[in-house]
Design an enzyme around this catalytic site. Sequence first.
Site, PDB file in Angstrom:
ATOM      1  CG  ASP A 153      28.591   3.617 -19.092  1.00  0.00           C
ATOM      2  OD1 ASP A 153      28.933   4.340 -20.046  1.00  0.00           O
ATOM      3  OD2 ASP A 153      28.142   4.076 -18.017  1.00  0.00           O
ATOM      4  CE  LYS A 160      28.572   3.318 -14.540  1.00  0.00           C
ATOM      5  NZ  LYS A 160      27.755   3.284 -15.776  1.00  0.00           N
ATOM      6  CE  LYS A 168      27.614   6.743 -14.403  1.00  0.00           C
ATOM      7  NZ  LYS A 168      26.908   6.193 -15.577  1.00  0.00           N
TER       8      LYS A 168
END
Length: 269
Positions: free
Chosen positions: A155, A218, A254
């Site tokens: 991430d 995300k 996300k």
Amino acid sequence: MCARNPGTSLDLEWVSKSRVNTQAVLKRAQQIQSFRLPKKQWQAAWLLRAVTCIDLTTLSGDDTPSNVQRLCLKALQPIRSDLLQDMDMHHAGITTAAVCVYPSRVSDAVKTLKAANSSLPVASVATGFPAGQTPLQTRLEEVRLAVADGAAEIDIVINRTLALTGQWQALYEELVQFRTACGNAHMKSILAIGELGTFTNVYKASLVSMMAGSDFIKTSTGKEAVNATIPVAVVMSRAIRDYYIRTGYKIGFKPAGGSARSPWFGWCW
Ligand SMILES: O=C[C@H](O)COP(=O)(O)O
């Protein structure tokens, strides 16, 4: 399993000309919020499905091997067994999608899950999480170290300085380097939408992240004042739709962001 997004060359004209109609986004978000939610067993089914999309996360300065071990065990059995029994879902093997930790905790998670004979993916934040305000070489090395320790997902945080100053070429080039450093590990690009200022910047950062080869985009690190919101989800989902129409590649979304003080859920869709 759809093919992984290889990324594209940077279409700077598409990025530069993109504009988001704020009023239209807010209107759509209000419509979504007015949707009736499923009830009874249908609601339970959707909630179980949602649990399987969670990156169960701990990202605190006081993280230790023992609380990462507890997090992993919770990820393997996130729902009480009596509740699963009541829903006749005790044989469904409900787990979360992954666990998400800091790079220094990846080996703890990998060790715990291996001992449990689980293939649950370990995600690691990296690239100077959460601010991304460290030299590029150290951010890249953080990715490499997390992958070497067994992280299956990385991430990364985008460089908000480049996004806020409209340096989309430089942002794209950084993200391509992160994607290369990820190797076979999937890359989720955290936009930190609470620090991007406008919906148009969120849309542009979404496009650049996908063009650079992100597997997911995300919303947040969970450390900004504003994290996942429905209007931002509308903007990012439309960027994903537009990228799919143009390239045929489906990118994950996300929505994330909760208290920094406790293990929170990062949702994946
Ligand atoms: O980016 C890392 C985490 O996924 C932040 O989101 P979370 O607080 O919802 O877990």
